[in-house]
Motif scaffolding. Structure first.
Motif, mmCIF file in Angstrom:
data_model
loop_
_atom_site.group_PDB
_atom_site.id
_atom_site.type_symbol
_atom_site.label_atom_id
_atom_site.label_comp_id
_atom_site.label_asym_id
_atom_site.label_seq_id
_atom_site.Cartn_x
_atom_site.Cartn_y
_atom_site.Cartn_z
ATOM 1 N N GLU A 120 0.827 -1.204 0.000
ATOM 2 C CA GLU A 120 0.000 0.000 0.000
ATOM 3 C C GLU A 120 0.864 1.257 0.000
ATOM 4 O O GLU A 120 0.536 2.266 -0.634
ATOM 5 N N GLU A 121 1.981 1.175 0.701
ATOM 6 C CA GLU A 121 2.898 2.315 0.744
ATOM 7 C C GLU A 121 3.469 2.599 -0.645
ATOM 8 O O GLU A 121 3.560 3.752 -1.084
ATOM 9 N N GLU A 122 3.851 1.546 -1.347
ATOM 10 C CA GLU A 122 4.401 1.702 -2.701
ATOM 11 C C GLU A 122 3.342 2.239 -3.659
ATOM 12 O O GLU A 122 3.632 3.081 -4.525
ATOM 13 N N LYS A 123 2.105 1.765 -3.516
ATOM 14 C CA LYS A 123 1.011 2.245 -4.374
ATOM 15 C C LYS A 123 0.757 3.727 -4.157
ATOM 16 O O LYS A 123 0.550 4.482 -5.112
ATOM 17 N N THR A 124 0.791 4.148 -2.889
ATOM 18 C CA THR A 124 0.566 5.559 -2.562
ATOM 19 C C THR A 124 1.671 6.427 -3.154
ATOM 20 O O THR A 124 1.408 7.515 -3.701
ATOM 21 N N LYS A 125 2.903 5.939 -3.082
ATOM 22 C CA LYS A 125 4.039 6.676 -3.619
ATOM 23 C C LYS A 125 3.921 6.809 -5.134
ATOM 24 O O LYS A 125 4.159 7.889 -5.707
ATOM 25 N N MET A 126 3.534 5.736 -5.807
ATOM 26 C CA MET A 126 3.399 5.759 -7.265
ATOM 27 C C MET A 126 2.262 6.685 -7.693
ATOM 28 O O MET A 126 2.347 7.367 -8.710
ATOM 29 N N ALA A 127 1.183 6.694 -6.900
ATOM 30 C CA ALA A 127 0.013 7.517 -7.236
ATOM 31 C C ALA A 127 0.332 9.005 -7.246
ATOM 32 O O ALA A 127 -0.304 9.785 -7.965
ATOM 33 N N SER A 128 1.327 9.424 -6.447
ATOM 34 C CA SER A 128 1.677 10.849 -6.371
ATOM 35 C C SER A 128 2.847 11.209 -7.291
ATOM 36 O O SER A 128 3.302 12.349 -7.286
ATOM 37 N N ASP A 129 3.291 10.229 -8.078
ATOM 38 C CA ASP A 129 4.433 10.443 -8.968
ATOM 39 C C ASP A 129 3.936 10.819 -10.369
ATOM 40 O O ASP A 129 3.373 9.998 -11.080
ATOM 41 N N GLU A 130 4.154 12.063 -10.771
ATOM 42 C CA GLU A 130 3.678 12.524 -12.086
ATOM 43 C C GLU A 130 4.326 11.756 -13.220
ATOM 44 O O GLU A 130 3.713 11.507 -14.258
#
Length: 372
Positions: free
Chosen positions: A78-88
């Motif tokens: 979930e942490e990795e998904k959140t990080k990817m979601a905020s990566d333009e």
């Protein structure tokens, strides 16, 4: 100019809600990917780079977005998904891939020259019948070889038949014909197991076990050693050598058919064993031709589409007529009253039509051969 429609957020959410595992999709992220991909596609259209581009399908673009998102997030925390979601850069990168795939695979997809489509009666009528059979077969117990071997083999045969139809409609006639080879092998086995019933089925299951032990090299433990020794003892009784072990595993069960041991023409192979005993030797030349295609001979590379369209379709129909008889004999007595009524209604309309279609296609094939 292409007709370009973009789903608004409400429409987008409604479509996402219909998908499997929609609860695992971050709609905000996928919508960002979707809108970015559309911007890229629209920009290319307005630049005139794709002058012959047809109407743009917003749903296909959305499905590519979902596919890319789901795959790239698979096994992520979930942490990795959140990080990817905020990566333009992630959003832009995925959107670019979606644009490429949509334009290449949906708008400019290479297609083989097709001799048939799924709507013509030779395809659609047979497909309807096969689908009906599979729907009925799906209600029965399966994947338990000791109890369901014949059912499983029939389901696989009908499934391969539908696969062949799909390949034909996509313009892959030789690939369809190579799949008929597999269907033919399944059919020969099915016809014999259905004819001789439990004694032969039990012997076939024993040879399945031999094959598992041999393939896995599992002859070191007590059970594996016992099974392997049983097999070698049986082979000795038929005057077979170690070099014959693979042939015995594959075809040795045929020895349990009455009269085979005394049959001087019988051999442990497909043509002089399984196919001949199943009464389908008339297909030997087609089977050999299909084998040549599978082994990438020039026949595959320089094949005639029309010839293999006809030979595959006719072979498929002839296999179907025999499979349908097995289906009817095995399952008629087990169908519910409602299933039987629907089957009789369907059969009364479509079986005669399929017989007539086969006759017509045979005539067309002969006419085609005369023109060549």
């Amino acid at each position: 100019m292409a007709n370009f429609t973009i789903l608004n957020r409400q429409q987008f959410d409604a479509v996402i809600q219909t998908l499997n595992n929609s609860e695992n999709i971050n709609k905000d992220v996928v919508y960002q990917i979707y809108t970015t991909a559309n911007e890229g596609i629209q920009s290319l259209i307005e630049s005139g780079f794709f002058p012959r581009l047809g109407n743009v399908n917003p749903f296909e673009i959305l499905y590519y977005c979902v596919g890319e998102y789901a795959y790239t997030n698979q096994n992520k925390t979930e942490e990795e998904k959140t990080k990817m979601a905020s990566d333009e850069k992630y959003i832009t990168s995925i959107a670019s891939v979606v644009s490429d795939k949509y334009l290449s695979l949906s708008m400019f997809n290479h297609a083989e020259r097709k001799l048939a489509n799924k709507f013509i009666p030779p395809v659609s009528s047979l497909n309807l019948y096969l689908n009906f059979m599979l729907n009925i077969l799906s209600t029965y117990q399966k994947n338990d070889p000791k109890q369901t071997l014949v059912t499983d083999l029939l389901i696989k045969s009908v499934s391969i038949s539908r696969c062949i139809l799909q390949l034909i409609t996509e313009g892959y006639e030789t690939e369809a014909f190579s799949n008929w080879r597999t269907l033919h092998e399944c059919e020969c086995t099915l016809l014999l197991l259905d004819k001789y019933k439990e004694p032969l089925i039990n012997r076939y299951l024993i040879h399945m076990q031999y094959g598992i032990v041999f393939k896995n090299g599992d002859t070191t433990d007590e059970k594996g050693t016992r099974i392997f020794n049983d097999m070698k003892e049986e082979m000795h009784g038929y005057d077979l050598k170690s070099k014959d072990i693979k042939k015995y595993i594959e075809y040795g069960w045929l020895y349990d058919i009455p009269g085979v041991k005394e049959d001087e023409k019988f051999k442990l192979n497909f043509r002089d064993g399984l196919e001949r005993l199943a009464g389908l030797s008339m297909y030997s030349s087609r089977y050999e031709m299909s084998s040549e295609i599978i082994h990438s001979t020039p026949m595959l590379i320089y094949s005639n589409k029309e010839y293999f369209f006809f030979i595959t379709l006719l072979s498929l129909y002839e296999s179907f007529f025999r499979l349908e008889k097995v289906f009817l004999s095995l399952f008629a007595k087990n169908m519910s009253e409602e299933q039987m009524k629907r089957y009789i209604d369907m059969r009364s309309v479509y079986y005669a039509q399929l017989v007539n279609i086969h006759k017509r296609e045979v005539a067309q094939f002969k006419a085609w051969q005369q023109r060549k």
